[in-house]
Design an enzyme around this catalytic site. Structure first.
Site, mmCIF file in Angstrom:
data_model
loop_
_atom_site.group_PDB
_atom_site.id
_atom_site.type_symbol
_atom_site.label_atom_id
_atom_site.label_comp_id
_atom_site.label_asym_id
_atom_site.label_seq_id
_atom_site.Cartn_x
_atom_site.Cartn_y
_atom_site.Cartn_z
ATOM 1 N N ASP A 49 0.793 -1.227 0.012
ATOM 2 C CA ASP A 49 -0.047 -0.048 -0.226
ATOM 3 C C ASP A 49 1.005 1.351 -0.033
ATOM 4 O O ASP A 49 2.297 1.287 0.096
ATOM 5 C CB ASP A 49 -0.910 -0.047 1.397
ATOM 6 C CG ASP A 49 -2.199 0.909 0.931
ATOM 7 O OD1 ASP A 49 -2.259 1.527 0.171
ATOM 8 O OD2 ASP A 49 -2.768 1.141 2.136
ATOM 9 N N LYS A 50 0.225 2.331 -0.432
ATOM 10 C CA LYS A 50 0.911 3.682 -0.218
ATOM 11 C C LYS A 50 -0.170 4.566 0.483
ATOM 12 O O LYS A 50 -1.361 4.288 0.323
ATOM 13 C CB LYS A 50 1.159 4.122 -1.466
ATOM 14 C CG LYS A 50 0.297 4.828 -2.439
ATOM 15 C CD LYS A 50 -0.648 6.035 -2.096
ATOM 16 C CE LYS A 50 0.263 7.173 -2.115
ATOM 17 N NZ LYS A 50 -0.950 8.418 -1.968
ATOM 18 N N LYS A 84 -2.742 1.050 8.339
ATOM 19 C CA LYS A 84 -1.916 0.166 7.729
ATOM 20 C C LYS A 84 -1.351 -1.382 8.397
ATOM 21 O O LYS A 84 -1.606 -2.365 7.908
ATOM 22 C CB LYS A 84 -0.703 0.877 7.237
ATOM 23 C CG LYS A 84 -0.740 1.914 6.580
ATOM 24 C CD LYS A 84 -1.451 2.121 5.214
ATOM 25 C CE LYS A 84 -2.828 2.786 5.171
ATOM 26 N NZ LYS A 84 -3.539 2.809 3.928
#
Ligand code: IUR
Length: 309
Positions: free
Chosen positions: A101-102, A209
């Site tokens: 992910d970003k 996250k």
């Protein structure tokens, strides 16, 4: 803390056990510059999740944190407790090395996620992006997506698995079961002028996250006139906090710092940003957006390669 309960009210002061810590006690401790213990942070987040704390009390605690900051142990506990306030995703074994992910700290016209998530999925990655709404003056990826008629940003764990299986990426919001503590704190930070607290930003981003159970993560920390961090120095400090918190949860985490003195791309506004993102996916995007997408995509690949060695 031993076996103390935490009471959200102060009215019971004369009947509660002497060693019971109340929410007002916790707020006072932080207001006066004290360091909250792991158990105290756990009690605060649990009260937020279970809605046994009033919004005014949560707002007061957020302001106390904004004013006095948090040491690294407090940030670690805050992030962990926020993450485990809801479900922590579990993935099929064959996906485990490809979960990436970003996340950006937010800007104006920042639509990188809308382009990068499908681009990473097209490269074989799985991208379970838990994203956010607009905070302060910055735009929110979820708000942009909701400008598409019928688009649903609240998804169950089962639906997320299905979408990842068929599409490779999904962009979803916090719910009553996915990082519920962030759902509450995120909205209250926005209306109490406590968005730009580095510990609160770190808890908010890294808890999401962590709940995604990622292998690799790249963070885009913005600095400049239109960013939460106005200068390079505070963005560097935030980047270090975020990377430490991400790595602390076992996620290979890197951060890039990027300037936010002018908007990204040509369009600002939810629906026009979606249109610009689709054009970018077809190869017709503006140079600055293309550069951010390719740079961060490359950073994700580098993080991932170190996971798989
Ligand atoms: N994105 C988040 O998820 N949380 C934050 O606090 C910020 C951006 I700033």
């Amino acid at each position: 803390m031993k076996d103390h309960g935490v009471d959200a009210t102060s009215q019971t002061a004369n009947i509660r056990p002497a060693d019971m810590i109340t929410i007002p006690d916790l707020i006072r401790k932080k207001r006066d510059g004290g360091q909250l213990s792991d158990d105290e942070i756990k009690a605060f987040i649990q009260a937020v999740k279970e809605k046994t704390i009033q919004d005014s009390q949560t707002g007061a605690m957020l302001m106390a944190i904004w004013l006095n900051g948090m040491v690294s142990a407090e940030i670690k506990a805050l992030t962990r407790e926020m993450m485990s306030s809801g479900e922590v995703m579990e993935w099929p074994d064959e996906w485990k090395n490809f979960m990436v992910d970003k996340h950006s700290t937010g800007g104006v016209g920042d639509k990188v996620s809308l382009v990068l998530a499908p681009a990473l999925a097209a490269c074989g990655c799985k991208v379970p992006m838990f994203s956010g709404r607009g905070l302060a003056h910055t735009g929110g990826t979820l708000d942009k997506l909701e400008s598409i008629p019928g688009f649903k940003v609240e998804q169950s764990r089962e639906q997320i698995l299905k979408i990842l299986d068929s599409v490779g990426c999904c962009i979803v919001g916090q719910t009553e079961t996915l990082v519920p503590a962030d759902r509450v704190l995120y909205a209250l930070r926005d209306i109490t002028s406590t968005v730009d607290s580095l510990p609160l930003v770190t808890g908010s981003i890294i808890s999401k996250k962590g709940a995604e159970s990622l292998s690799a993560l790249v963070l885009d920390v913005k600095f400049g006139r239109a960013a939460i961090c106005k200068d390079f120095e505070s963005a560097t400090e935030l980047a270090q906090m975020l990377v430490e918190a991400g790595n602390g949860l076992g996620i290979r985490t890197a951060a890039v710092l990027s300037g936010m003195n002018s908007t990204i791309g040509r369009c600002v506004g939810n629906s026009v940003e979606v249109i610009e993102s689709l054009e970018t996916l077809k190869g017709n995007g503006p140079d600055d957006l293309m550069e951010l997408v390719t740079t961060q995509g490359d950073d994700v690949a580098q993080q991932l390669s170190s996971v798989r060695v």
